[in-house]
Scaffold this active site. Structure first.
Site, mmCIF file in Angstrom:
data_model
loop_
_atom_site.group_PDB
_atom_site.id
_atom_site.type_symbol
_atom_site.label_atom_id
_atom_site.label_comp_id
_atom_site.label_asym_id
_atom_site.label_seq_id
_atom_site.Cartn_x
_atom_site.Cartn_y
_atom_site.Cartn_z
ATOM 1 C CG ASP A 18 -2.006 -1.028 1.189
ATOM 2 O OD1 ASP A 18 -2.137 -1.709 0.144
ATOM 3 O OD2 ASP A 18 -2.736 -1.152 2.185
ATOM 4 C CG ASN A 179 -19.308 -1.771 0.488
ATOM 5 O OD1 ASN A 179 -20.108 -1.957 -0.447
ATOM 6 N ND2 ASN A 179 -18.115 -1.245 0.296
ATOM 7 C CG ASP A 230 -9.467 -5.854 4.386
ATOM 8 O OD1 ASP A 230 -10.366 -6.258 3.621
ATOM 9 O OD2 ASP A 230 -8.558 -5.086 4.041
HETATM 10 O O1 RIB Z 1 -9.154 -3.149 2.195
HETATM 11 C C1 RIB Z 1 -7.987 -2.378 2.190
HETATM 12 C C2 RIB Z 1 -7.033 -2.899 1.169
HETATM 13 O O2 RIB Z 1 -7.581 -2.735 -0.128
HETATM 14 C C3 RIB Z 1 -5.704 -2.194 1.122
HETATM 15 O O3 RIB Z 1 -4.758 -2.728 2.008
HETATM 16 C C4 RIB Z 1 -5.313 -2.275 -0.341
HETATM 17 O O4 RIB Z 1 -4.185 -3.052 -0.579
HETATM 18 C C5 RIB Z 1 -6.543 -2.805 -1.066
HETATM 19 O O5 RIB Z 1 -6.413 -4.120 -1.391
#
Ligand code: RIB
Length: 284
Positions: A18, A179, A230
């Site tokens: 990221d 979502n 996540d």
């Molecule tokens: O959900 C967040 C993630 O979405 C980030 O870490 C980025 O890599 C994308 O996959």
């Protein structure tokens, strides 16, 4: 004397580097804005979910593909350091996945993912038989998702980012998590088990279109929402694999997701089970 074996999880999905830049306002199409310094952290929806599961105490294996480049090694090492088994990782000639993330002063974000090696993931030699739950997202090829749905009855699918998924694949999932935007675009409320996250509004669990559980989110000082979804998915999977009832699993996941918003970076605040339980006890 050793106790009963703990249920095991596999996460099949993406791993990205990221690259994050914060700015006052997100640029409009065609606009250039100045931002702060670039920050580089390990991310990817799959990697984040695996790290969050491990932090919650669930023995977790990652099934993902990174490049043979330096970042591929770095991403794998980061995940291993977070307690995830990386022995099933694959490597390909393409560059490792990268996510370009822009965050504004209110915490709103925009993300563009260059999947790279994530698109080369194959399932041929992957034995899913040893796992009690498999958690997947949509940053790998859709054939992988279809194959997973065929090969395991314990698939929790997080349909993010939103992409077309075969109705037969969705119908085979144990649970689909989306979502509100993703749920609407895929029309999935009628599934056997569908969990819809609503950000600060908590989450709702539908069963064949009927609401079977609903949970509001605790109020937090939100710093960064990247990766909160996540952590929600991982926390839900952690309780699912323990056989917890939908309403309790939903409440646990909502609290975990909310806690994740209190620090920067997708893995900046991965809560432990004890932390979430403390919040759960406070709320009841
Ligand atoms: O959900 C967040 C993630 O979405 C980030 O870490 C980025 O890599 C994308 O996959």
């Amino acid at each position: 004397m050793s106790g009963p074996a703990r249920p095991r999880a596999a996460v099949v999905g993406s791993m990205n580097t990221d690259l994050i830049v914060r700015c006052a306002q997100l640029p409009r199409p065609g606009e250039t804005v100045l931002g702060g310094d670039v920050v580089r952290v390990a991310g990817g929806k799959g990697g984040n979910q695996a790290a969050a599961l491990a932090r919650l105490g669930v023995p977790t294996s990652m099934v993902a593909c990174v490049g043979r480049d330096e970042l591929g090694g770095w991403l794998t090492a980061q995940l291993a350091a977070q307690g995830v088994d990386t022995s099933m990782m694959q490597r390909s000639a393409r560059p490792s996945g990268t996510a370009f993330i822009t965050i504004d002063a209110t915490g709103e974000n925009e993300i563009v993912v260059a999947p790279g090696a994530n698109a080369d993931l194959v399932l041929d030699d992957v034995d899913l038989g040893a796992f009690d739950v498999v958690l997947a997202q949509m940053e790998v090829a859709s054939e992988i998702i279809d194959a997973l749905a065929q090969r395991t009855s314990s698939l929790i699918l997080n349909v993010a980012p939103s992409r077309v998924v075969a109705a037969s694949t969705l119908a085979r999932c144990a649970v689909v998590i989306a979502n509100e935007l993703e749920a609407r675009s895929l029309g999935i409320h009628e599934l056997r088990h569908c969990v819809v996250t609503r950000g600060r509004g908590g989450a709702v669990h539908y069963r064949f279109g009927e609401v079977v559980a609903e949970s509001s989110a605790p109020v937090m000082d939100v710093v960064d929402t990247v990766g909160a979804g996540d952590v929600f998915c991982a926390a839900y999977a952690a309780r699912f694999v323990e056989g917890e009832e939908p309403d309790a699993a939903l409440h646990f996941a909502v609290i975990a997701g909310a806690l994740a918003t209190t620090a920067r970076g997708a893995r900046g605040r991965l809560p432990t089970t004890e932390e979430v339980e403390q919040w759960r006890a406070r709320a009841s």
